[in-house]
Write a protein that holds these residues in place. Structure first.
Motif, mmCIF file in Angstrom:
data_model
loop_
_atom_site.group_PDB
_atom_site.id
_atom_site.type_symbol
_atom_site.label_atom_id
_atom_site.label_comp_id
_atom_site.label_asym_id
_atom_site.label_seq_id
_atom_site.Cartn_x
_atom_site.Cartn_y
_atom_site.Cartn_z
ATOM 1 N N ALA A 1 -4.478 6.482 0.556
ATOM 2 C CA ALA A 1 -3.837 5.204 0.255
ATOM 3 C C ALA A 1 -4.139 4.756 -1.166
ATOM 4 O O ALA A 1 -5.204 5.054 -1.717
ATOM 5 N N SER A 2 -3.214 4.071 -1.746
ATOM 6 C CA SER A 2 -3.421 3.457 -3.053
ATOM 7 C C SER A 2 -2.890 2.039 -2.992
ATOM 8 O O SER A 2 -2.010 1.729 -2.207
ATOM 9 N N GLY A 3 -3.441 1.191 -3.842
ATOM 10 C CA GLY A 3 -3.043 -0.204 -3.822
ATOM 11 C C GLY A 3 -4.235 -1.078 -3.529
ATOM 12 O O GLY A 3 -5.186 -0.656 -2.859
ATOM 13 N N VAL B 1 0.852 -1.183 0.000
ATOM 14 C CA VAL B 1 0.000 0.000 0.000
ATOM 15 C C VAL B 1 0.890 1.236 0.000
ATOM 16 O O VAL B 1 1.848 1.306 0.763
ATOM 17 N N GLN B 2 0.565 2.177 -0.855
ATOM 18 C CA GLN B 2 1.277 3.454 -0.860
ATOM 19 C C GLN B 2 0.458 4.465 -0.064
ATOM 20 O O GLN B 2 -0.757 4.563 -0.249
ATOM 21 N N LEU B 3 1.137 5.226 0.792
ATOM 22 C CA LEU B 3 0.456 6.110 1.727
ATOM 23 C C LEU B 3 1.029 7.525 1.655
ATOM 24 O O LEU B 3 2.250 7.699 1.619
ATOM 25 N N SER C 1 3.901 -0.945 5.501
ATOM 26 C CA SER C 1 3.855 0.204 4.592
ATOM 27 C C SER C 1 3.748 1.477 5.419
ATOM 28 O O SER C 1 2.975 1.538 6.378
ATOM 29 N N TRP C 2 4.497 2.507 4.985
ATOM 30 C CA TRP C 2 4.563 3.768 5.726
ATOM 31 C C TRP C 2 4.466 4.956 4.788
ATOM 32 O O TRP C 2 4.946 4.908 3.647
ATOM 33 N N ALA D 1 0.309 0.888 7.355
ATOM 34 C CA ALA D 1 -0.624 -0.186 7.024
ATOM 35 C C ALA D 1 -0.031 -1.533 7.411
ATOM 36 O O ALA D 1 1.175 -1.763 7.249
ATOM 37 N N SER D 2 -0.897 -2.405 7.886
ATOM 38 C CA SER D 2 -0.465 -3.724 8.305
ATOM 39 C C SER D 2 -1.404 -4.785 7.756
ATOM 40 O O SER D 2 -2.601 -4.558 7.626
ATOM 41 N N ARG D 3 -0.843 -5.964 7.499
ATOM 42 C CA ARG D 3 -1.657 -7.110 7.094
ATOM 43 C C ARG D 3 -2.168 -7.882 8.303
ATOM 44 O O ARG D 3 -2.964 -8.810 8.158
#
Length: 125
Positions: free
Chosen positions: A24-26, A2-4, A114-115, A98-100
């Protein structure tokens, strides 16, 4: 992945409010646990708030409880951090992540893959 991208930081006075946004994108955003961290100079990065993928459950650190609220709009791929009654000790760079992993097991930097680049929040007394 994820891009943030964070936005909404700035210079405010004690007692003011700010709302941070994280765009966010992705493809995996809508299933990701999202979090806000902050890092003040000379201090460790602190997990401030988290929200599960549906928005149903949230976490808020004791240091900001009652003043900060995290939310998300999956239709807009955006996470928010509403910050009220700001204090000088809230001054820091704020990061979206972001975390899974599920919300109930995340609390450390390493739980998030993702940061964003961070946005500065400065609160003057």
């Amino acid at each position: 992945q994820v891009q943030l991208v964070e936005s909404g930081g700035g210079l405010v006075q004690a007692g003011d409010s700010l709302r941070l946004s994280c765009a966010a994108s992705g493809p995996t955003f809508r299933t990701a646990t999202m979090g806000w961290f902050r890092q003040a100079p000379g201090k460790e990065r602190e997990f401030v708030a988290g929200i599960m993928w549906s928005g149903r459950n949230t976490y808020t650190a004791d240091s900001v409880k009652g003043r900060f609220t995290i939310s998300r709009d999956n239709a807009k791929n955006t996470v928010y951090l509403q910050m009220n009654s700001l204090k000088p000790e809230d001054t820091a760079v704020y990061y979206c992540a972001a975390s899974r992993r599920p919300l109930g097991v995340v609390s450390r930097n390493t739980d998030f893959g993702s940061w964003g680049q961070g946005t500065q929040v400065t609160v003057s007394s």
